[in-house]
Enzyme design. Structure first.
Site, PDB file in Angstrom:
ATOM      1  N   PHE A  72       0.830  -1.212   0.000  1.00  0.00           N
ATOM      2  CA  PHE A  72       0.000   0.000   0.000  1.00  0.00           C
ATOM      3  C   PHE A  72       0.862   1.259   0.000  1.00  0.00           C
ATOM      4  CE2 PHE A  72      -3.623  -2.560   2.193  1.00  0.00           C
ATOM      5  CZ  PHE A  72      -3.847  -3.227   1.004  1.00  0.00           C
ATOM      6  N   LYS A  73       2.160   1.073  -0.012  1.00  0.00           N
ATOM      7  CA  LYS A  73       3.122   2.191  -0.019  1.00  0.00           C
ATOM      8  C   LYS A  73       2.612   3.346   0.831  1.00  0.00           C
ATOM      9  CE  LYS A  73       5.522   1.052  -4.217  1.00  0.00           C
ATOM     10  NZ  LYS A  73       4.521   0.132  -4.815  1.00  0.00           N
ATOM     11  N   ILE A  77       0.343  10.459   7.923  1.00  0.00           N
ATOM     12  CA  ILE A  77       0.690  10.708   9.326  1.00  0.00           C
ATOM     13  C   ILE A  77       0.569   9.415  10.136  1.00  0.00           C
ATOM     14  CG2 ILE A  77       0.021  13.135   9.292  1.00  0.00           C
ATOM     15  CD1 ILE A  77      -2.587  12.125  10.823  1.00  0.00           C
ATOM     16  N   ASN A  79      -1.167   8.390  12.725  1.00  0.00           N
ATOM     17  CA  ASN A  79      -2.479   7.816  13.042  1.00  0.00           C
ATOM     18  C   ASN A  79      -3.084   7.072  11.838  1.00  0.00           C
ATOM     19  OD1 ASN A  79      -4.835   7.541  14.879  1.00  0.00           O
ATOM     20  ND2 ASN A  79      -5.828   8.712  13.243  1.00  0.00           N
ATOM     21  N   THR A  80      -2.972   7.689  10.683  1.00  0.00           N
ATOM     22  CA  THR A  80      -3.577   7.075   9.495  1.00  0.00           C
ATOM     23  C   THR A  80      -2.847   5.792   9.089  1.00  0.00           C
ATOM     24  OG1 THR A  80      -4.148   9.297   8.788  1.00  0.00           O
ATOM     25  CG2 THR A  80      -4.374   7.557   7.145  1.00  0.00           C
ATOM     26  N   GLY A 176      11.128  -4.771 -10.668  1.00  0.00           N
ATOM     27  CA  GLY A 176      11.859  -4.305 -11.857  1.00  0.00           C
ATOM     28  C   GLY A 176      12.409  -5.433 -12.706  1.00  0.00           C
ATOM     29  N   GLY A 198       5.736  -9.405 -11.660  1.00  0.00           N
ATOM     30  CA  GLY A 198       4.309  -9.358 -11.926  1.00  0.00           C
ATOM     31  C   GLY A 198       3.955  -9.745 -13.337  1.00  0.00           C
ATOM     32  N   ARG A 199       3.952  -8.730 -14.239  1.00  0.00           N
ATOM     33  CA  ARG A 199       3.454  -8.931 -15.597  1.00  0.00           C
ATOM     34  C   ARG A 199       4.073 -10.117 -16.332  1.00  0.00           C
ATOM     35  NH1 ARG A 199       4.343  -2.809 -17.280  1.00  0.00           N
ATOM     36  NH2 ARG A 199       5.735  -3.025 -15.493  1.00  0.00           N
TER      37      ARG A 199
END
Ligand code: O7E
Length: 224
Positions: A72-73, A77, A79-80, A176, A198-199
């Protein structure tokens, strides 16, 4: 004792060095790919595409087949980022990926709320970015925050080498490879512990065969 040694060796040679980046939208496609390659990868990394379409519950569903790393990179802040990390933990995530440019307080909050989950922080990217100017500082912040590992590019040898030199005691995971031009063997030789692909796998006609091809190219070159 000899038996233990044997099983241990068998385990370590068989342990996969590949993290599969499952960047698809569709639930059934995601589950089918996970079922097909899950046992043969170290982990499956999911990113916003699969979450935006399916919600966080898919983390639990996919966990049946592999360790799930939520990419989720995080960049917010304390708290979030804590709230997001806690949710990933609740749904059985194995790991979470955070940015580190947000600074020590934010990254420490991720590590704290992650508990047993592994935290990886981005210190260099597979495409040229502003982070290139501050990679050393990002590694320092990451180390101080107590992350488990760093993200460094498998397709930019200069930066991968630089991160490796400063990353003692931390794991390196590298995107990469494949679609973005990086070579799996070079990345491993330069210091990646795991490569993220991935791809090249999910767009291939034979995802499992392609994955096994990547794995055997590592085994052939690195175990000689
Ligand atoms: O190019 P692919 O298809 O093999 O996929 C690469 C994956 O790695 C994809 O999910 C992308 O979002 C991610 N990634 C990069 O490509 N570059 C980066 O610098 C960082 C990541 C990444 O995964 O960061 C967290 C580990």
């Amino acid at each position: 004792f000899a038996y233990l040694l044997y099983t241990h060796n068998k385990y370590t040679t068989m342990e996969s060095k590949i993290i599969f980046a499952l960047d698809v939208y569709d639930y059934n496609t995601a589950m089918e790919l996970a079922r097909t390659v899950g046992e043969k990868v170290f982990a499956i990394k999911i990113n916003w595409p699969v979450i935006l379409e399916n919600g966080i519950k898919i983390v639990r569903d996919l966990s049946k087949y592999a360790n799930i790393i939520c990419d989720f990179k995080l960049a917010d802040i304390d708290n979030t980022v804590s709230m997001i990390t806690t949710k990933v933990k609740e749904y059985g995530g194995y790991g979470i990926i955070s940015h580190s440019f947000t600074g020590l307080n934010s990254l420490k909050a991720v590590v704290k709320s992650a508990g047993n989950m592994k935290v990886f922080s981005v210190v260099s990217m597979s495409q040229e970015s502003y982070l290139d100017n501050i990679t050393e500082e990002l590694i320092k912040i990451s180390r101080e925050a107590g992350v488990y590992g760093l993200v460094a590019p498998g397709n930019r040898p200069y930066y991968l080498k630089k991160v490796k030199e400063l990353s003692e005691g931390l794991k390196i995971i590298s995107p990469g490879v494949g679609a973005q031009g990086g070579d799996i063997v070079n990345a491993m030789l330069l210091g990646s512990d795991y490569v993220i692909i991935g791809r090249s796998i999910y767009n291939s006609l034979d995802p499992l065969g392609t994955l096994e091809g990547f794995s055997s190219s590592i085994n052939n070159k690195l175990n000689k």
